[in-house]
Write a protein that holds these residues in place. Sequence first.
Motif, mmCIF file in Angstrom:
data_model
loop_
_atom_site.group_PDB
_atom_site.id
_atom_site.type_symbol
_atom_site.label_atom_id
_atom_site.label_comp_id
_atom_site.label_asym_id
_atom_site.label_seq_id
_atom_site.Cartn_x
_atom_site.Cartn_y
_atom_site.Cartn_z
ATOM 1 N N ASP A 1 1.288 -1.368 0.346
ATOM 2 C CA ASP A 1 0.175 0.136 0.192
ATOM 3 C C ASP A 1 0.950 1.379 -0.381
ATOM 4 O O ASP A 1 1.544 1.450 0.935
ATOM 5 C CB ASP A 1 -0.486 0.556 1.324
ATOM 6 C CG ASP A 1 -1.679 1.069 1.367
ATOM 7 O OD1 ASP A 1 -2.208 2.257 0.859
ATOM 8 O OD2 ASP A 1 -2.879 0.840 1.539
ATOM 9 N N GLU A 2 0.572 2.160 -1.040
ATOM 10 C CA GLU A 2 1.703 2.769 -1.160
ATOM 11 C C GLU A 2 1.405 4.155 -0.207
ATOM 12 O O GLU A 2 2.125 4.660 0.084
ATOM 13 C CB GLU A 2 0.868 4.413 -2.648
ATOM 14 C CG GLU A 2 2.014 4.977 -2.886
ATOM 15 C CD GLU A 2 3.750 3.879 -3.237
ATOM 16 O OE1 GLU A 2 4.731 4.374 -4.040
ATOM 17 O OE2 GLU A 2 3.614 2.616 -3.850
ATOM 18 N N ARG A 3 0.466 4.228 0.869
ATOM 19 C CA ARG A 3 0.256 4.642 2.137
ATOM 20 C C ARG A 3 1.438 4.820 2.720
ATOM 21 O O ARG A 3 1.846 5.724 3.784
ATOM 22 C CB ARG A 3 -0.902 5.103 2.466
ATOM 23 C CG ARG A 3 -2.282 5.263 1.297
ATOM 24 C CD ARG A 3 -3.314 5.350 2.221
ATOM 25 N NE ARG A 3 -3.612 3.755 2.196
ATOM 26 C CZ ARG A 3 -4.799 3.480 2.973
ATOM 27 N NH1 ARG A 3 -5.914 4.338 2.866
ATOM 28 N NH2 ARG A 3 -4.952 1.607 2.898
ATOM 29 N N TRP A 4 1.686 3.707 3.143
ATOM 30 C CA TRP A 4 2.916 3.291 3.967
ATOM 31 C C TRP A 4 4.041 2.747 3.234
ATOM 32 O O TRP A 4 5.420 2.947 3.783
ATOM 33 C CB TRP A 4 2.335 1.966 4.572
ATOM 34 C CG TRP A 4 0.862 1.630 5.306
ATOM 35 C CD1 TRP A 4 -0.066 1.045 5.095
ATOM 36 C CD2 TRP A 4 0.748 2.475 6.315
ATOM 37 N NE1 TRP A 4 -1.130 1.625 5.708
ATOM 38 C CE2 TRP A 4 -0.357 2.558 6.772
ATOM 39 C CE3 TRP A 4 1.619 3.410 7.373
ATOM 40 C CZ2 TRP A 4 -1.865 2.675 7.938
ATOM 41 C CZ3 TRP A 4 0.321 4.188 8.412
ATOM 42 C CH2 TRP A 4 -0.697 3.883 8.516
ATOM 43 N N TYR A 5 4.100 2.878 2.574
ATOM 44 C CA TYR A 5 5.304 2.651 1.476
ATOM 45 C C TYR A 5 6.158 3.229 0.653
ATOM 46 O O TYR A 5 7.490 3.657 0.872
ATOM 47 C CB TYR A 5 5.188 1.339 0.456
ATOM 48 C CG TYR A 5 6.345 0.992 -0.235
ATOM 49 C CD1 TYR A 5 7.591 -0.095 0.077
ATOM 50 C CD2 TYR A 5 6.501 1.141 -1.984
ATOM 51 C CE1 TYR A 5 8.477 -0.053 -0.535
ATOM 52 C CE2 TYR A 5 7.927 0.859 -2.146
ATOM 53 C CZ TYR A 5 9.034 -0.087 -2.031
ATOM 54 O OH TYR A 5 10.161 0.262 -2.666
ATOM 55 N N TRP A 6 5.544 4.792 0.816
ATOM 56 C CA TRP A 6 6.722 5.999 0.111
ATOM 57 C C TRP A 6 7.519 5.890 0.840
ATOM 58 O O TRP A 6 8.685 6.563 -0.375
ATOM 59 C CB TRP A 6 5.402 7.093 -0.252
ATOM 60 C CG TRP A 6 4.677 7.876 0.920
ATOM 61 C CD1 TRP A 6 3.413 7.368 1.735
ATOM 62 C CD2 TRP A 6 5.052 8.010 1.458
ATOM 63 N NE1 TRP A 6 3.567 8.534 2.223
ATOM 64 C CE2 TRP A 6 5.094 8.969 2.896
ATOM 65 C CE3 TRP A 6 6.565 9.067 1.651
ATOM 66 C CZ2 TRP A 6 5.230 9.832 3.454
ATOM 67 C CZ3 TRP A 6 6.898 11.009 2.380
ATOM 68 C CH2 TRP A 6 6.213 11.052 2.935
ATOM 69 N N ARG B 1 9.875 3.611 -0.179
ATOM 70 C CA ARG B 1 10.346 4.584 -2.059
ATOM 71 C C ARG B 1 10.963 5.517 -2.108
ATOM 72 O O ARG B 1 12.187 5.697 -2.816
ATOM 73 C CB ARG B 1 9.215 4.401 -2.456
ATOM 74 C CG ARG B 1 9.019 4.517 -4.709
ATOM 75 C CD ARG B 1 7.398 4.935 -4.969
ATOM 76 N NE ARG B 1 7.122 3.822 -5.029
ATOM 77 C CZ ARG B 1 7.200 2.862 -5.687
ATOM 78 N NH1 ARG B 1 8.089 2.129 -6.041
ATOM 79 N NH2 ARG B 1 5.775 1.975 -5.561
ATOM 80 N N TYR C 1 3.123 12.439 -2.870
ATOM 81 C CA TYR C 1 3.728 10.721 -2.496
ATOM 82 C C TYR C 1 2.587 10.341 -2.634
ATOM 83 O O TYR C 1 3.216 8.733 -2.910
ATOM 84 C CB TYR C 1 4.938 11.270 -1.113
ATOM 85 C CG TYR C 1 6.547 11.149 -1.638
ATOM 86 C CD1 TYR C 1 7.291 11.100 -2.301
ATOM 87 C CD2 TYR C 1 6.499 12.275 -0.329
ATOM 88 C CE1 TYR C 1 7.790 11.743 -2.627
ATOM 89 C CE2 TYR C 1 7.479 13.173 -0.674
ATOM 90 C CZ TYR C 1 8.613 12.901 -1.229
ATOM 91 O OH TYR C 1 9.389 13.509 -1.920
ATOM 92 N N ALA C 2 1.754 10.060 -1.723
ATOM 93 C CA ALA C 2 0.245 9.120 -1.588
ATOM 94 C C ALA C 2 -0.474 10.088 -1.836
ATOM 95 O O ALA C 2 -0.860 10.567 -1.651
ATOM 96 C CB ALA C 2 0.661 8.112 -0.681
ATOM 97 N N ALA C 3 -1.811 9.001 -1.549
ATOM 98 C CA ALA C 3 -3.378 9.603 -1.534
ATOM 99 C C ALA C 3 -3.277 10.431 -0.363
ATOM 100 O O ALA C 3 -4.345 11.654 -0.177
ATOM 101 C CB ALA C 3 -4.379 8.587 -1.878
ATOM 102 N N ASN C 4 -2.494 10.013 0.599
ATOM 103 C CA ASN C 4 -3.259 10.405 1.865
ATOM 104 C C ASN C 4 -2.507 11.559 2.543
ATOM 105 O O ASN C 4 -2.736 11.919 3.626
ATOM 106 C CB ASN C 4 -3.413 9.008 3.216
ATOM 107 C CG ASN C 4 -1.357 8.642 3.211
ATOM 108 O OD1 ASN C 4 -0.681 8.670 2.283
ATOM 109 N ND2 ASN C 4 -1.837 8.164 4.569
ATOM 110 N N PRO D 1 2.776 12.769 7.367
ATOM 111 C CA PRO D 1 1.914 12.290 5.811
ATOM 112 C C PRO D 1 0.613 13.871 6.474
ATOM 113 O O PRO D 1 0.452 14.717 5.433
ATOM 114 C CB PRO D 1 0.542 11.208 6.205
ATOM 115 C CG PRO D 1 1.228 10.269 6.723
ATOM 116 C CD PRO D 1 1.796 10.706 7.707
#
Length: 240
Positions: A119-124, A127, A158-161, A227
């Motif tokens: 999940d990009e919300r946690w991975y960014w 990355r 970086y992410a949707a949130n 975030p």
Amino acid sequence: MTDKKAEVVSLSGSPIYHYDQAPGWEPVQGEICLERISDHIEAHLGPIGSVFHELVSDLVHIDVHFLSANDAYPYTRLVTSGMSDLAMTVPAGSDAPRHLELIATLPADWRLDQESMQDERWYWPVRLLKMLARFPHKQRTWLGWGHSIANGDPPEAYAANTRLDSAILLPSVTVPDGFHRLRIDEDKEIHFLAVVPLYPEERELKLRKGTDGLLDKFADLDDLIAPSRRNVAKKRFGLF
């Protein structure tokens, strides 16, 4: 060597570089210091919980070390190793560090389990660290104190949130003094800098007033990545 596009100067007088596409895949090179870096991390920050190992590496092999919160430091940590395997292309005559590794400080409850890493919300943040760690070597350039890189052109969150869309490199204020440098030998010293994500308005403030102008607004903040943290440029630009 990848050529930089013609530089533009910001309102603060600092150059802004736009880079052409990096060279294609290149085999791993450099002096591996994984064991020395791991020992350094554990000596100053606590035990390493796990390591995110790259299966395929381009030019440098970047590992990301995960550290859980502990009694001394109530944060989750991410620390790179491998960026320092090669020296950066520092300008001639500069005394800027040639070998660098990166650290990200996250809330204690940040999810780093295998499922959450999808999940990009946690991975960014992972990355982001990997991208920044490889960037100066692929582009034959360098990164150092006060340098900032946007997430794309034009920048994207970086992410949707989150609205954070760029990052600046600064010394971490959440680590002990002894962590900032690691002497390998007479010719090689590794420096550690924190990755501090920025909002669009903060990025604009840095372009207008320079790093010092931005840091004046950061006086009561640390390098903890959140975030939805307070936007230090919010009042100045009156956009919210």
